[in-house]
Design a protein around this motif. Structure first.
Motif, PDB file in Angstrom:
ATOM      1  N   ASP A  38       0.869  -1.174   0.000  1.00  0.00           N
ATOM      2  CA  ASP A  38       0.000   0.000   0.000  1.00  0.00           C
ATOM      3  C   ASP A  38       0.909   1.228   0.000  1.00  0.00           C
ATOM      4  O   ASP A  38       1.259   1.760   1.047  1.00  0.00           O
ATOM      5  CB  ASP A  38      -0.913  -0.018   1.221  1.00  0.00           C
ATOM      6  CG  ASP A  38      -1.839   1.190   1.290  1.00  0.00           C
ATOM      7  OD1 ASP A  38      -1.729   2.080   0.424  1.00  0.00           O
ATOM      8  OD2 ASP A  38      -2.655   1.240   2.231  1.00  0.00           O
ATOM      9  N   ARG A  39       1.326   1.630  -1.159  1.00  0.00           N
ATOM     10  CA  ARG A  39       2.286   2.730  -1.277  1.00  0.00           C
ATOM     11  C   ARG A  39       1.689   4.066  -0.832  1.00  0.00           C
ATOM     12  O   ARG A  39       2.405   4.910  -0.317  1.00  0.00           O
ATOM     13  CB  ARG A  39       2.814   2.812  -2.698  1.00  0.00           C
ATOM     14  CG  ARG A  39       3.580   1.553  -3.063  1.00  0.00           C
ATOM     15  CD  ARG A  39       4.306   1.667  -4.377  1.00  0.00           C
ATOM     16  NE  ARG A  39       4.835   0.384  -4.780  1.00  0.00           N
ATOM     17  CZ  ARG A  39       5.879  -0.217  -4.230  1.00  0.00           C
ATOM     18  NH1 ARG A  39       6.490   0.347  -3.218  1.00  0.00           N
ATOM     19  NH2 ARG A  39       6.292  -1.388  -4.667  1.00  0.00           N
ATOM     20  N   ARG A  40       0.406   4.206  -0.986  1.00  0.00           N
ATOM     21  CA  ARG A  40      -0.245   5.453  -0.559  1.00  0.00           C
ATOM     22  C   ARG A  40      -0.066   5.678   0.944  1.00  0.00           C
ATOM     23  O   ARG A  40       0.128   6.804   1.388  1.00  0.00           O
ATOM     24  CB  ARG A  40      -1.722   5.406  -0.915  1.00  0.00           C
ATOM     25  CG  ARG A  40      -2.462   6.656  -0.550  1.00  0.00           C
ATOM     26  CD  ARG A  40      -3.878   6.604  -1.053  1.00  0.00           C
ATOM     27  NE  ARG A  40      -4.571   7.828  -0.659  1.00  0.00           N
ATOM     28  CZ  ARG A  40      -5.867   7.930  -0.623  1.00  0.00           C
ATOM     29  NH1 ARG A  40      -6.628   6.916  -0.968  1.00  0.00           N
ATOM     30  NH2 ARG A  40      -6.429   9.058  -0.259  1.00  0.00           N
ATOM     31  N   HIS A  41      -0.118   4.597   1.720  1.00  0.00           N
ATOM     32  CA  HIS A  41       0.027   4.698   3.180  1.00  0.00           C
ATOM     33  C   HIS A  41       1.404   4.243   3.660  1.00  0.00           C
ATOM     34  O   HIS A  41       1.657   4.203   4.863  1.00  0.00           O
ATOM     35  CB  HIS A  41      -1.073   3.907   3.876  1.00  0.00           C
ATOM     36  CG  HIS A  41      -2.432   4.487   3.655  1.00  0.00           C
ATOM     37  ND1 HIS A  41      -3.309   3.968   2.731  1.00  0.00           N
ATOM     38  CD2 HIS A  41      -3.033   5.569   4.200  1.00  0.00           C
ATOM     39  CE1 HIS A  41      -4.405   4.696   2.734  1.00  0.00           C
ATOM     40  NE2 HIS A  41      -4.276   5.672   3.615  1.00  0.00           N
ATOM     41  N   GLY A  42       2.278   3.875   2.733  1.00  0.00           N
ATOM     42  CA  GLY A  42       3.649   3.512   3.082  1.00  0.00           C
ATOM     43  C   GLY A  42       3.774   2.210   3.840  1.00  0.00           C
ATOM     44  O   GLY A  42       4.633   2.086   4.709  1.00  0.00           O
ATOM     45  N   THR A  43       2.917   1.226   3.496  1.00  0.00           N
ATOM     46  CA  THR A  43       2.942  -0.040   4.226  1.00  0.00           C
ATOM     47  C   THR A  43       2.941  -1.248   3.295  1.00  0.00           C
ATOM     48  O   THR A  43       2.400  -1.205   2.192  1.00  0.00           O
ATOM     49  CB  THR A  43       1.709  -0.161   5.162  1.00  0.00           C
ATOM     50  OG1 THR A  43       0.518  -0.008   4.389  1.00  0.00           O
ATOM     51  CG2 THR A  43       1.748   0.869   6.265  1.00  0.00           C
ATOM     52  N   VAL A  98       1.383  -4.790   3.680  1.00  0.00           N
ATOM     53  CA  VAL A  98       0.350  -5.350   4.554  1.00  0.00           C
ATOM     54  C   VAL A  98       0.159  -6.837   4.271  1.00  0.00           C
ATOM     55  O   VAL A  98      -0.083  -7.229   3.134  1.00  0.00           O
ATOM     56  CB  VAL A  98      -1.001  -4.622   4.358  1.00  0.00           C
ATOM     57  CG1 VAL A  98      -2.077  -5.220   5.257  1.00  0.00           C
ATOM     58  CG2 VAL A  98      -0.851  -3.134   4.599  1.00  0.00           C
ATOM     59  N   CYS A 156       9.780  -2.864  -2.183  1.00  0.00           N
ATOM     60  CA  CYS A 156       8.991  -2.240  -1.110  1.00  0.00           C
ATOM     61  C   CYS A 156       9.879  -1.577  -0.063  1.00  0.00           C
ATOM     62  O   CYS A 156       9.457  -1.350   1.075  1.00  0.00           O
ATOM     63  CB  CYS A 156       8.085  -3.277  -0.451  1.00  0.00           C
ATOM     64  SG  CYS A 156       6.884  -3.983  -1.588  1.00  0.00           S
ATOM     65  N   LEU A 198       8.927   0.849   3.069  1.00  0.00           N
ATOM     66  CA  LEU A 198       7.563   0.633   3.564  1.00  0.00           C
ATOM     67  C   LEU A 198       7.608  -0.001   4.948  1.00  0.00           C
ATOM     68  O   LEU A 198       8.548  -0.711   5.281  1.00  0.00           O
ATOM     69  CB  LEU A 198       6.773  -0.269   2.610  1.00  0.00           C
ATOM     70  CG  LEU A 198       6.578   0.228   1.178  1.00  0.00           C
ATOM     71  CD1 LEU A 198       5.687  -0.740   0.404  1.00  0.00           C
ATOM     72  CD2 LEU A 198       6.004   1.628   1.146  1.00  0.00           C
ATOM     73  N   GLN A 199       6.591   0.260   5.743  1.00  0.00           N
ATOM     74  CA  GLN A 199       6.464  -0.322   7.077  1.00  0.00           C
ATOM     75  C   GLN A 199       5.647  -1.607   6.988  1.00  0.00           C
ATOM     76  O   GLN A 199       4.623  -1.640   6.297  1.00  0.00           O
ATOM     77  CB  GLN A 199       5.762   0.666   8.028  1.00  0.00           C
ATOM     78  CG  GLN A 199       6.519   1.957   8.216  1.00  0.00           C
ATOM     79  CD  GLN A 199       7.858   1.705   8.900  1.00  0.00           C
ATOM     80  OE1 GLN A 199       7.939   1.006   9.896  1.00  0.00           O
ATOM     81  NE2 GLN A 199       8.910   2.280   8.346  1.00  0.00           N
ATOM     82  N   ARG A 245       3.033  -4.264   8.183  1.00  0.00           N
ATOM     83  CA  ARG A 245       1.839  -4.372   9.011  1.00  0.00           C
ATOM     84  C   ARG A 245       1.232  -5.748   8.791  1.00  0.00           C
ATOM     85  O   ARG A 245       1.157  -6.223   7.665  1.00  0.00           O
ATOM     86  CB  ARG A 245       0.806  -3.305   8.647  1.00  0.00           C
ATOM     87  CG  ARG A 245       1.306  -1.893   8.809  1.00  0.00           C
ATOM     88  CD  ARG A 245       1.563  -1.558  10.270  1.00  0.00           C
ATOM     89  NE  ARG A 245       2.052  -0.209  10.439  1.00  0.00           N
ATOM     90  CZ  ARG A 245       3.307   0.088  10.763  1.00  0.00           C
ATOM     91  NH1 ARG A 245       4.201  -0.868  10.927  1.00  0.00           N
ATOM     92  NH2 ARG A 245       3.689   1.333  10.923  1.00  0.00           N
TER      93      ARG A 245
END
Length: 134
Positions: free
Chosen positions: A14-19, A21, A82, A85-86, A88
């Motif tokens: 989810d690049r928009r939220h930097g994750t 998942v 990625c 990215l974090q 989750r």
């Protein structure tokens, strides 16, 4: 349909939220029900120097299986396409229990991993659950 200890999951960036998942599905198949029903507790040691703690055996075995199946892929993704990215991990019900145990397993390998569990069953001892706050 997958058998016991084989929860359905999706891994998505989810690049928009930097994750990055990992979402684990809740109980849906007969194999999932068998995982739920294997609710005997088992003592596990996440780190050699720490005391063993109780976990839900069916969900633990599912987390171990997902760890073996996905950890290298997640590591490669976070080091490559990625990067930055974090990580989750999330799920609902059975998926929440598996996700929470998997996040504990991944705590050292993926610093900063976070789990968002929706309606999780009782999957771990009080000591382990307190470690989730960190």
């Amino acid at each position: 349909s997958p058998g016991p200890h084989s929860p359905v999951f999706i891994l998505v960036a989810d690049r928009r939220h930097g994750t990055l998942v990992l979402s684990v599905r809740g109980t849906m198949s007969s194999g999932d029900v068998l995982t739920d029903l294997r609710c005997r507790s088992s003592l596990v040691r996440l780190e050699p120097e720490r005391a063993a703690q109780a976990v839900h055996l069916g969900m633990w075995d599912s987390a171990v299986r997902l760890d073996a199946e996905l950890s290298d892929q997640v590591e490669q993704a976070l080091a490559g396409p990625c990067a930055g990215l974090q990580l989750r991990v999330t799920g609902h019900s059975l998926g929440a229990g598996v996700a929470s145990l998997l996040a504990l397993r991944w705590k050292r390998r993926f610093p900063g991993v976070r789990c968002l569990a929706f309606a999780p069953p009782c999957t771990m001892s009080l000591g382990l659950s307190e470690e989730c706050r960190e």
